[in-house]
Design a protein around this motif. Structure first.
Motif, short mmCIF file in Angstrom:
data_model
loop_
_atom_site.label_atom_id
_atom_site.label_comp_id
_atom_site.label_asym_id
_atom_site.label_seq_id
_atom_site.Cartn_x
_atom_site.Cartn_y
_atom_site.Cartn_z
N ALA A 136 14.88 -65.56 -14.80
CA ALA A 136 15.40 -64.93 -13.45
C ALA A 136 17.00 -64.90 -13.29
CB ALA A 136 14.85 -65.55 -12.30
N LEU A 137 17.48 -66.11 -13.65
CA LEU A 137 18.70 -66.47 -13.57
C LEU A 137 19.70 -65.68 -14.38
CD1 LEU A 137 20.94 -68.11 -12.32
CD2 LEU A 137 20.54 -69.95 -14.09
N VAL A 138 19.48 -65.39 -15.61
CA VAL A 138 20.08 -64.49 -16.46
C VAL A 138 20.02 -63.08 -15.99
CG1 VAL A 138 20.57 -63.87 -18.81
CG2 VAL A 138 19.98 -66.28 -18.37
N TYR A 139 18.64 -62.77 -15.86
CA TYR A 139 18.36 -61.46 -15.95
C TYR A 139 18.89 -60.87 -14.55
CZ TYR A 139 15.12 -57.27 -15.58
OH TYR A 139 14.53 -56.21 -15.68
N GLY A 140 18.67 -61.78 -13.56
CA GLY A 140 19.35 -61.35 -11.91
C GLY A 140 20.62 -61.18 -12.27
N SER A 141 21.33 -61.87 -12.97
CA SER A 141 23.07 -61.69 -13.11
C SER A 141 23.29 -60.61 -13.96
CB SER A 141 23.39 -63.14 -13.60
OG SER A 141 23.00 -64.30 -13.13
N LEU A 142 22.67 -60.49 -14.83
CA LEU A 142 23.02 -59.05 -15.62
C LEU A 142 22.69 -57.86 -14.91
CD1 LEU A 142 21.55 -60.02 -19.28
CD2 LEU A 142 23.77 -59.73 -18.62
N LEU A 143 21.64 -57.95 -14.12
CA LEU A 143 21.29 -56.54 -13.28
C LEU A 143 22.20 -56.52 -12.20
CD1 LEU A 143 17.42 -56.00 -13.61
CD2 LEU A 143 19.43 -54.87 -14.81
N ALA A 144 22.59 -57.71 -11.63
CA ALA A 144 23.60 -57.62 -10.51
C ALA A 144 25.08 -57.03 -11.10
CB ALA A 144 23.84 -58.89 -10.06
N PHE A 145 25.35 -57.38 -12.23
CA PHE A 145 26.48 -56.89 -13.09
C PHE A 145 26.21 -55.55 -13.13
CE2 PHE A 145 29.01 -56.54 -17.03
CZ PHE A 145 30.27 -56.82 -16.50
N ARG A 146 25.20 -54.79 -13.28
CA ARG A 146 25.28 -53.48 -13.48
C ARG A 146 25.05 -52.59 -12.06
NH1 ARG A 146 28.79 -52.66 -16.56
NH2 ARG A 146 28.24 -50.59 -16.73
N SER A 147 24.72 -53.24 -11.28
CA SER A 147 24.19 -52.65 -10.03
C SER A 147 25.47 -51.81 -9.46
CB SER A 147 23.95 -53.50 -8.94
OG SER A 147 22.55 -53.98 -9.30
N THR A 148 25.01 -50.68 -8.90
CA THR A 148 26.10 -49.90 -8.53
C THR A 148 26.37 -49.86 -6.89
OG1 THR A 148 24.59 -48.06 -8.40
CG2 THR A 148 25.90 -48.22 -10.50
N ASP A 149 25.66 -50.82 -6.18
CA ASP A 149 25.83 -50.74 -4.77
C ASP A 149 26.03 -52.06 -4.30
OD1 ASP A 149 23.32 -50.70 -5.50
OD2 ASP A 149 22.49 -50.47 -3.41
N ALA A 205 34.90 -56.08 -27.80
CA ALA A 205 33.83 -55.65 -28.45
C ALA A 205 32.70 -56.76 -28.90
CB ALA A 205 34.39 -55.10 -29.96
N VAL A 206 32.94 -57.91 -28.67
CA VAL A 206 32.15 -59.14 -28.99
C VAL A 206 31.57 -59.37 -27.68
CG1 VAL A 206 31.71 -61.33 -29.86
CG2 VAL A 206 33.42 -59.59 -30.89
N PHE A 207 32.21 -59.56 -26.66
CA PHE A 207 31.41 -60.12 -25.50
C PHE A 207 31.11 -59.11 -24.54
CE2 PHE A 207 33.76 -63.89 -27.44
CZ PHE A 207 32.76 -64.72 -27.63
N TYR A 208 32.13 -58.44 -24.07
CA TYR A 208 32.06 -57.73 -22.88
C TYR A 208 31.25 -56.42 -23.01
CZ TYR A 208 32.97 -54.90 -18.76
OH TYR A 208 32.65 -54.20 -17.48
N LYS A 209 31.70 -55.81 -24.09
CA LYS A 209 30.80 -54.60 -24.18
C LYS A 209 29.29 -54.64 -24.65
CE LYS A 209 33.95 -50.84 -25.26
NZ LYS A 209 35.07 -51.03 -26.38
N PRO A 210 28.83 -55.64 -25.49
CA PRO A 210 27.51 -56.02 -25.78
C PRO A 210 26.72 -56.49 -24.26
CG PRO A 210 28.64 -56.88 -27.30
CD PRO A 210 29.71 -56.54 -26.36
N THR A 211 27.52 -57.50 -23.50
CA THR A 211 26.76 -57.64 -22.33
C THR A 211 26.68 -56.71 -21.60
OG1 THR A 211 28.15 -59.85 -22.42
CG2 THR A 211 27.09 -59.31 -20.48
N ALA A 212 27.68 -55.79 -21.29
CA ALA A 212 27.33 -54.53 -20.27
C ALA A 212 26.33 -53.49 -20.95
CB ALA A 212 28.72 -53.72 -20.15
N ALA A 213 26.43 -53.48 -22.21
CA ALA A 213 25.41 -52.74 -22.85
C ALA A 213 24.01 -53.27 -22.70
CB ALA A 213 25.74 -52.31 -24.14
N PHE A 214 24.14 -54.61 -22.99
CA PHE A 214 22.65 -54.99 -22.90
C PHE A 214 22.17 -54.99 -21.23
CE2 PHE A 214 20.44 -59.27 -22.23
CZ PHE A 214 19.09 -59.01 -23.04
N ALA A 215 22.94 -55.27 -20.42
CA ALA A 215 22.38 -55.29 -19.11
C ALA A 215 22.23 -53.95 -18.76
CB ALA A 215 23.86 -55.59 -18.12
#
Lengths: 532, 628, 484, 102
Positions: free
Chosen positions: C278-291, B558-568
């Protein structure tokens, strides 16, 4: 009473005379030579004429280190003139090569057997307009300027309309109402005619403006010769004189028309589209060369004291041209129209060099013209080839697959488009760099920014042409290749001469990327002609 | 001496490379033997290094550098090994216990169709672990640190068709990556201040108090993640998804105890940051209680042992944290013996029951598997700390050290230690009573099968037997009040702090207390699970809390994974797609629209054209007249 | 052979090869072989160059100069420094692998294709060795020409949008750079990078930086990146992220930082912030990419940010780490995109929801993807770890929070890369993964394995690059002194 | 040497020029448009001649003579085009010449 005859430097006028002479011979050819060999004969004459004039112009360049006026101060014999003539003759030679296979009139629907009817006249007109331009670039007074301007303009008016078929039956009042079978090869009823007439009317209007402006300048300075005007302005403190200033303004407008600079450009797309493509190729490259070279000479020689006025005017005109040319080209589908707008935007670039009004600007302009005219000519020639193949106007849609079907022409077009866009594939890149450098040295950073932004906008349509040629499968093509066979009388599309012409354009534009130093040296010597 | 160290390090790497490069060209059993041999060769190297180090007089500790690994500006880090008493102890444990477990794997993994991959991974793990303990500077230590995390990831997720295994592997890796990151930050501070990460000459000396505290905190973060201490403990139970020998080797005997090694190795720094060191001790104390409590309600045999591992590492942290480094290291060693033993006996049981791990189905297994039963008992008694089994000697000295502190927190630690001993007795013997004694349950009867007429292949039974002996006698190496060769050996590398050196009195009463607490635990377990005399207290809230492992997973989710994923996801939805990806096309569209407008001016009518020309000319005239 | 002509050979050999291929009417097979031969010869020449490079000498080496146009003092001036030599090496090696990939998959219209690949090689090498601003610019732009066609002709379904977006985006930056070049060159009287003076003009700095941050790219100038990387043919995506993006970062080092010391320190925090974003943003979006390619694409964005962080740290460790990381990431993303291509060829898709379970029965694919994945997430001990460690240690000396952000992003890197690995290799078999889908074939192995071997070699000896990029003990001093 | 000041001539010429320009702008018949163009050129001629007188040199007059010739040939071509239009039975209304646009 003895007639005081002025000394005529026949050699100095050599290229002009050779061209006009060749024109007469070609015209004779139209009546004397049988139809079967008329094309060959007249093309040979034109080729010989341009070649001879080219050789003479080169000779003149070598021989005219010290520029001076000849024929009572009517004409400049200097390297600027000679170099301009070299470029013009080279374009003329290439146009001749193109014209042999892409005779204006080949698209006539009513009688394939008559398509060679006016071939000799075409070459005669080509030579005549070439002679006019060759004279124009060396004009040393306002009268010669006006005369030679009209000289080549009138020839061009006719050339634009030469695709007109006098034997086509037509009914109805409006061109748009013409029946399909009465339309010519381009699906346009009287397109060539419309182009010719539009060009004539707007052109005469421009000429009238120029004439009136010349009259006013004469009124202010009391002389028509360029250096005389400058002297008069200097000695009588005429800077800012109303007559003079109005006259300059009208001359700027008149020349702007010839360069097809915005807002005097409106005729350009229509005429370029409607005219036979061979003629378009000739106009788009040669007319600009002549008009810009002359304008640079006129402004720096005759009006150096009003530089603050005309340089600003040309800078604004350049900006407007860049904006209008590029924006309008974005939404075109017809390739000739795209190229027409592109020529407007390039006029804008060259005007940047002109507006700098410096030796650097002159070099930039002269250099720019070389790859530009090669690329402009080459790209229209390629359009001509496609037009002939399909028998319909070339649009982005029916360019599909062209690059793969005609590898050489495709690569050349690809090359020209990237060159136009200012990517370092050909001299267009260095040319842009040069004119922008000239603007920067003049202190116009804003103009540099305008230039690069315009280049950015232009990328879209240049890349669009490459995209149309290579990236769409030719299955998307609506019109089948070979549609022209019935129309053009089954002429085999071998087109070796066209390939030679395009190849030459290709070599020039590529070579100008590497051989910058020699070309600049030439331009530098040529620009010494001016009091800069 | 250094030759032994290099041999020790490189033999397993050679094993891995050989297996990888040969691929399917060698039979499975060959891969298994290559791995086993390479690890035993490494053990040979370790012995060589140990023996030659012992024969040295005076200063014991030698660096050996192969080449400069990383160099920039005035920062250098060599590919450098450090052979000293501490690293040789670790080398011996890693390669020795490792060798036994790899041997055990031959039988355990027999028949898996990706055996070669398994053996490549496991020798890679041994290499990484040896790199960790032999590395002569913090950078190489971190390299080994990361590579053991990697091999742990690979081995936890070995059965990669199972989503749970893959998830567990990722979780382990990411939590360890967090620890790596805090360690790296600590190193950055060191580099910024001292330009060096080498163990040479009392590194980390001369830092400001703030800096040294931060460095110590960073190192502690790494240690806690690797050793599954609160708050970075949640990956360890899930890691039991891996094959049982992996649990024995990585998640009991070697890798998870690396945190203790790190504290001992960097004690210079921790001693300058005494507060942080005591936080480490407190973390250990807390973890040993929490893990012990959670172990009470687990029903998966491996998870019970996993929680017990966490709990025992808590003891080691406690010891190392208060300053009794050699006691912590000693417990590390005995723990390696008895915990590996417990896992391997559990593995025998699981193997015999065709993969069943739920202890509620295992009643009465002892009748069918006597060898397993007795070995397990040895391990269990060692774990609880009943003399003369090994755990008694090591655990008691840790608890005694806390008493030696004499401060209020020292006494809290002491109480925790005793309470932990009680819990250990309780959960360990809960397991014992549920699994081994009594009549075999129907499930056991149905599923039990023998291998080769024995309780397992000989490759499995031999290591278990050896470890059972070691678990029993391993602790005799040292009995702090009287006999302490182990501490003496480690003294040049990690001398016990004076404040944490217990008196003999403290040793004695602590021993009595822990043994009594352990026995009490066993008694309660007997009463509840064997004789059913006591009912399990009905405290639903506490039961649920323990079953949910104090809700750490849910909390982190709830504190780390979900917010990170939701933020992304929100970034993608609200910014990337509408702004970043659309700005260009939008500008392009606007440009094209402008083009459309310009195009409409081009009406085709002559009058427009002339008008423009005339207007242009008039404009220029006007402008000139105004500007002249 | 004269050592100094090696630099020119490296530029013009592939271009000559391209022209040869366009002229000779060879069969597809012969064309591909010839192109491969040229690119291998290029690698050979680079090895020769590296062998002759004198690391104990400061300044430009293997220099060649010829006047291009004298009146504005523009000359064809090329030569290499240590760091440019490594990037040239990266280029030729990656391009050889990608050309080989094109040969392996049998790209149609082979003469056009291979010619363009060779042209791209020459242009890219040119960027890294150019020592005159206009020559640099010319090569910088020239890279776009083949790329435009390569993406537009051989790319995926939305290739035309992607390619035009890519070119216009990058040109938007580089045209302003042209304006800056003109201003710099005319003001200082020379376009030469070696002899040109430093400048304190912030506007010029921004003009150059805009081009580089779009090319690299840094957040939020990466609008072209996702489409281009997804739609390009895999080997071209590989070149884009592995090599072309490095041209932007190289430009930052060679021009923006070296020539504009004052503006660099003035804008340091701003650029570092962009890089960190760029570093954080790229990593976050990479994390949510679906391909597959989406993850690698956004991770490239993150890596560009990281490298820029190192460059703009302005410290010894930052510079060395950035160069090391450029090479390491170049090799990693080249190989990852080639593997993405191999996976897509087998399954027709890179979407994770259709993939999975490819590890079983495909040991080579699994091993290579796993190796690359873990190197890419900078597992300690790997080459990219060494690079990232130096970068973050370097930027730490600037301010601690940059390193903290960087360290956080490394945790994110672990998350997205492991997600990629397990989505492709692990768990249940994806709906598009047929049993018959083969493991990597020898041809593919021959392309990827050398790259991975290079990475492993660098992992064993990262100092090979980190300590051989700048002359002298202190890279920061070397940059300050204009590499002299 | 008597007569109005040269400025008046120029003014008349300017008015003529304006009338011509307006004619081109607003008339629809091609022939009238051509006529208007001639008017513009002749405005120039008038100015040239008057100014030539003013400056006491012949340049302007010669210029004007040349312009007449040019104007004649121009109108020739123009009329030729008009004839051609007529032969195709197309309208002489210049506004119908708008097939080429955009």
């Amino acid at each position: 009473m003895t007639l005081h005859t002025t000394h005529v430097d026949w050699f100095g006028l050599g290229p002009v005379f050779v061209l006009i002479g060749a024109s007469f011979v070609a015209l004779l050819c139209a009546v004397l030579v049988p139809r079967a060999v008329r094309r060959l004969a007249s093309a040979t004459i034109a080729g010989a004429g341009f070649t001879a004039a080219l050789v003479l112009a080169v000779w003149l360049y070598v021989d005219s280190a010290n520029g001076h006026t000849i024929v009572s101060g009517a004409f400049y014999r200097d390297r600027w003139t000679a170099l301009g003539q070299v470029i013009l003759c080279a374009i003329g030679l290439a146009t001749t090569l193109l014209g042999v296979e892409h005779i204006p009139g080949w698209g006539r629907s009513s009688d394939p057997g008559r398509r060679d009817d006016h071939i000799a006249e075409f070459f005669a007109l080509l030579l005549a307009s070439g002679a006019g331009m060759a004279f124009f670039v060396g004009a040393a007074n306002l009268m010669v300027l006006f005369l030679s301007l009209e000289w080549f303009s009138i020839a061009l008016y006719v050339m634009c309309a030469i695709d007109y078929d006098p034997f086509a039956a037509s009914v109805g009042g409006k061109a748009a109402d013409a029946r399909p079978e009465d339309r010519d090869a381009f699906g346009v009823a009287g397109g060539s005619l419309e182009a010719g007439l539009k060009y004539l009317i707007v052109g005469s209007f421009g000429a009238g403006t120029l004439l009136f402006g010349s009259a006013l300048v004469y009124g202010a300075a009391g002389t028509v010769s360029f250096d005389g005007i400058a002297r008069a302005v200097a000695s009588q403190g005429l800077t800012g004189d109303t007559f003079l200033v109005t006259g300059i303004a009208l001359i700027v407008a008149g020349l702007g028309f010839k360069m097809s600079a915005a807002p005097f450009h409106m005729w350009t797309p229509d005429v370029y589209e409607g005219a036979p493509t061979t003629v378009t190729a000739w106009m788009s490259s040669a007319t600009k060369v002549a008009a810009l070279l002359l304008a640079f000479r006129l402004m720096t020689t005759a009006f150096p004291h009003d530089e603050h006025l005309w340089s600003w005017a040309f800078a604004i005109v350049a900006t407007v041209s860049l904006a209008i040319g590029n924006f309008a080209a974005l939404v075109q589908r017809n390739v000739k129209r795209i190229l027409a707008y592109s020529s407007i935007s390039h006029a804008g670039f060259m005007l940047i060099g002109l507006s700098a009004g410096s030796a650097l600007g002159g070099r930039a302009l002269m250099y720019y013209l070389v790859p530009y005219s090669a690329m402009a000519f080459g790209s229209f020639a390629i359009v001509a080839a496609r037009e002939r193949e399909l028998g319909v106007p070339v649009t982005l849609e029916n360019l599909a697959g062209f690059g793969w079907e005609r590898p050489f022409l495709g690569v050349a077009m690809w090359f020209f488009m990237f060159g136009f866009a200012g990517l370092p594939l050909g001299g267009g890149f260095v040319g842009k760099f040069y004119v922008l450098a000239a603007a920067y040295r003049h202190g116009w950073v804003w103009l540099v920014i305008v230039g690069v932004l315009a280049t950015l906008v232009s990328l879209y349509y240049y890349l669009g042409i490459v995209r149309a040629m290579y990236m769409r499968p030719s299955a998307e093509l609506q019109v089948q290749p070979g549609g022209s066979v019935a129309v053009s009388g089954g002429a085999p599309a071998k087109e070796e001469l066209l390939h030679v012409a395009v190849g030459a354009a290709f070599v020039v534009s590529l070579g100008s990327l590497f051989a910058v130093q020699p070309l600049i040296e030439l331009a530098r010597h040529a620009a010494r002609a001016f009091p800069l | 001496m250094t030759g032994g160290a290099w041999l020790c390090l490189l033999a397993p790497l050679g094993g891995t490379s050989l297996i990888t490069l040969c691929g399917t060209r060698i039979p499975r059993v060959a891969a298994a033997w290559i791995a086993t041999t390479s690890v035993f060769v490494a053990f040979g190297g370790a012995v060589w290094a140990f023996v030659s180090l012992r024969s040295q007089n005076g200063h014991r500790g030698e660096f050996t550098t192969a080449w400069t690994w990383l160099e920039s500006g005035n920062f250098h880090a060599g590919l450098q090994l450090f052979v000293d008493p501490l690293s040789t102890v670790m080398m011996l444990i890693v390669s020795g216990v490792g060798g036994l477990i790899v041997l055990y794997s031959i039988g355990y993994m027999d028949g898996d169709d990706e055996e070669r991959r398994y053996f490549a991974y496991i020798s890679f793990f041994v290499f990484s672990m040896l790199l960790l303990v032999e590395g002569g500077n913090l950078l190489l230590l971190l390299a080994g640190w990361g590579l053991v995390g990697l091999s742990s990831y690979l081995l936890i997720g070995f059965w990669h068709e199972r989503p749970s295994a893959v998830e567990a592997a990722k979780k382990a890796f990411v939590m360890n990556a967090f620890g790596d990151a805090t360690m790296a930050l600590a190193f950055f501070i060191l580099i910024a201040h001292t330009h060096s990460l080498s163990f040479v000459s009392g590194f980390g000396v001369g830092l400001s108090p703030t800096a040294v505290n931060l460095v110590a905190l960073g190192l502690l973060g790494g240690a806690a993640a690797k050793s599954a201490q609160i708050p970075l403990q949640t990956w360890l139970p899930d890691a039991m998804e891996g094959p049982t020998p992996v649990s024995a080797l990585i998640h009991a005997a070697t890798m998870v105890t690396a945190g203790v090694y790190l504290i001992a190795r960097t004690h210079f720094i921790f001693e300058q940051a005494r507060t942080v060191e005591l936080i480490a001790a407190g973390t250990g104390a807390l973890t040993l209680l929490v893990a012990g409590l959670i172990a009470l309600v687990q029903v998966d045999i491996k998870r019970v042992i996993a929680y017990s591992t966490m709990s025992q590492i808590g003891y080691m942290f406690l010891g190392a944290g208060v300053g009794a480094y050699s006691s912590g290291m000693f417990h590390l060693m005995t723990h390696a013996f008895f915990k590996a033993l417990l896992f391997m006996t559990a593995g025998l049981a699981i193997h015999a029951l065709a993969g069943e791990q739920d202890i509620r189905n295992m009643r009465g297994l002892g009748r069918l598997m006597p060898f397993t039963k007795w070995c397990f008992l040895a391990g269990a008694l060692a774990l609880v700390g009943i003399p003369p089994f090994s755990g008694f000697f090591s655990k008691d000295s840790i608890v005694a050290s806390t008493a030696a502190l004499g401060t209020w927190y020292g006494w809290i630690f002491w109480v925790c230690g005793i309470a932990g001993a009680f819990l250990t007795g309780l959960y360990t013997f809960r397991l014992w009573f549920l699994v081994f004694p009594g009549e075999p349950s129907p499930f056991v009867r149905e599923h039990h099968h023998k291998h080769h007429g024995r309780e397992g292949a000989w490759t499995m039974l031999v290591p278990v037997g050896v470890l059972a002996v070691l678990a029993t006698v391993g602790g005799w190496l040292q009995w702090s009040p009287q006999w302490h060769p182990f501490s003496d050996w480690l003294e040049p590398a990690a001398r016990t702090l004076a404040v944490a050196a217990p008196t003999n009195t403290q040793e004695y009463y602590t021993s009595v207390a822990t043994v009594l607490a352990g026995l009490a635990g066993i008694a309660v377990a007997w009463a509840i699970y064997s004789e059913r005399k006591l009912a399990i207290p009905a405290a639903p809230f506490w039961r649920r809390t323990l079953e949910h492992k104090f809700w750490f997973d849910e909390l982190y989710d709830a504190v780390f994974y979900k917010p990170t994923a939701a933020f992304a996801a929100a970034l993608r939805r609200e910014f990337e797609e509408p702004v970043v990806l659309q700005t260009g096309p939008d500008l392009g569209r606007t440009t094209l629209e402008t083009g459309g407008f310009v195009r409409r001016i081009q009406t085709g009518l002559l009058r427009t054209y002339v008008l423009f020309l005339a207007a242009g000319a008039a404009g220029v005239v006007l402008a000139f007249l105004i500007a002249k | 052979m004269n050592a100094s002509s090696l630099t020119s050979i490296l530029i013009w050999l592939p271009i000559a090869g391209a022209i040869l291929i366009w002229i000779l009417p060879l069969s597809r097979y012969a064309t591909g072989s010839l192109a491969l031969l040229f690119s291998l010869a290029e690698v050979g020449f680079w090895i020769e160059q590296a062998a002759r490079f004198d690391f104990t000498r400061s300044g430009l080496q293997m220099e060649e100069r010829a006047t291009w146009f004298g009146d504005l003092h523009v000359s064809y001036h090329v030569g290499v420094y240590g760091f440019s030599m490594w990037l040239v090496g990266l280029t030729v090696v990656a391009m050889a692998a990608c050309t080989g990939y094109g040969f392996w998959v049998g790209r149609d219209r082979s003469r056009a294709y291979f010619g363009l690949m060779l042209l791209l090689t020459g242009a890219t090498v040119g960027v890294f060795v150019a020592q005159d601003l206009l020559v640099f610019y010319a090569f910088f732009e020239a890279m776009l020409i083949p790329l435009y066609v390569l993406i537009g002709v051989w790319g995926g379904a939305r290739r035309m949008e992607a390619t035009i977006k890519f070119v216009i985006y990058t040109m938007a930056g580089s045209l302003l750079m042209l304006a800056a070049i003109i201003a710099y060159g005319l003001k200082s009287g020379t376009f030469d990078l070696v002899n040109g003076p430093t400048s304190a003009s912030r506007w010029l700095f921004l003009g150059f930086m805009l081009a580089f941050v779009i090319k690299a790219p840094l957040f939020p100038f990466h609008g072209w990146l996702p489409d281009a990387y997804r739609e390009a043919p895999p080997e071209v995506s590989a070149v884009l992220s592995g090599v072309i993006a490095k041209a932007g970062l190289y430009g930052m080092l060679r021009i923006a930082i070296a020539k504009f010391p004052d503006p660099t320190s003035f804008y340091r925090t701003a650029v570092l912030a962009l890089a960190a974003a760029a570093l954080v943003y790229g990593s976050l979006l990479a994390f949510r990419s679906t391909d597959f390619r989406g993850v690698v694409a956004y991770s490239s964005l993150a890596q560009s940010g990281l490298i820029a962080l190192g460059l703009f740290a302005g410290t010894d460790l930052g510079f060395d780490g950035a160069v090391l990381q450029m090479v390491a990431h170049g090799l990693i993303s080249t190989s990852l995109f080639l593997i993405a291509g191999a996976v897509e060829r087998r399954t027709t898709t890179g979407e994770f929801r259709f993939l999975g379970g490819m590890a079983r029965g495909r040991p080579a694919l699994a091993t290579l993807l796993m190796t690359l994945g873990v190197i890419s997430l900078a597992v300690p001990g790997s080459a990219s770890f060494a690079g990232e460690f130096l970068i973050l240690a370097g930027v730490f000396q600037r301010a601690w929070w940059w390193s903290a952000i960087g360290a956080g992003a490394i945790v994110l890197a672990a998350m997205y890369m492991l997600r990629l690995i397990s989505a492709v290799l692990h768990e249940a078999r994806g709906s598009t993964v047929a049993d018959e889908a083969l493991d990597l074939r020898p041809g593919e192995l021959a392309l990827v394995v050398p790259l991975v071997a290079g990475l492993l070699f660098l992992s064993a000896w990262p100092a090979g690059i980190s300590h051989h990029s700048f002359f002298g003990q202190s890279p920061a001093a070397s940059v300050r002194s204009q590499f002299k | 040497m008597l007569g109005p000041d040269v400025a008046w001539y120029v003014a008349v010429a300017a008015v003529l020029f304006g009338i011509g320009a307006l004619g081109v702008l607003i008339r629809r018949n091609t022939l009238v448009v051509l006529l208007s163009l001639e008017l513009m050129l002749n405005a120039g001629n008038l100015a040239l001649i008057a100014l030539s007188r003013h400056w006491h040199n012949g340049s302007g007059q010669i210029f004007a003579l040349a312009v007449m010739a040019v104007a004649a040939s121009e109108v020739c071509v123009g009329l030729g085009l008009v004839v051609a239009l007529n032969r195709r039975r197309l309208s002489l209304d210049v506004d119908t010449l708008s097939e080429l646009r955009g």
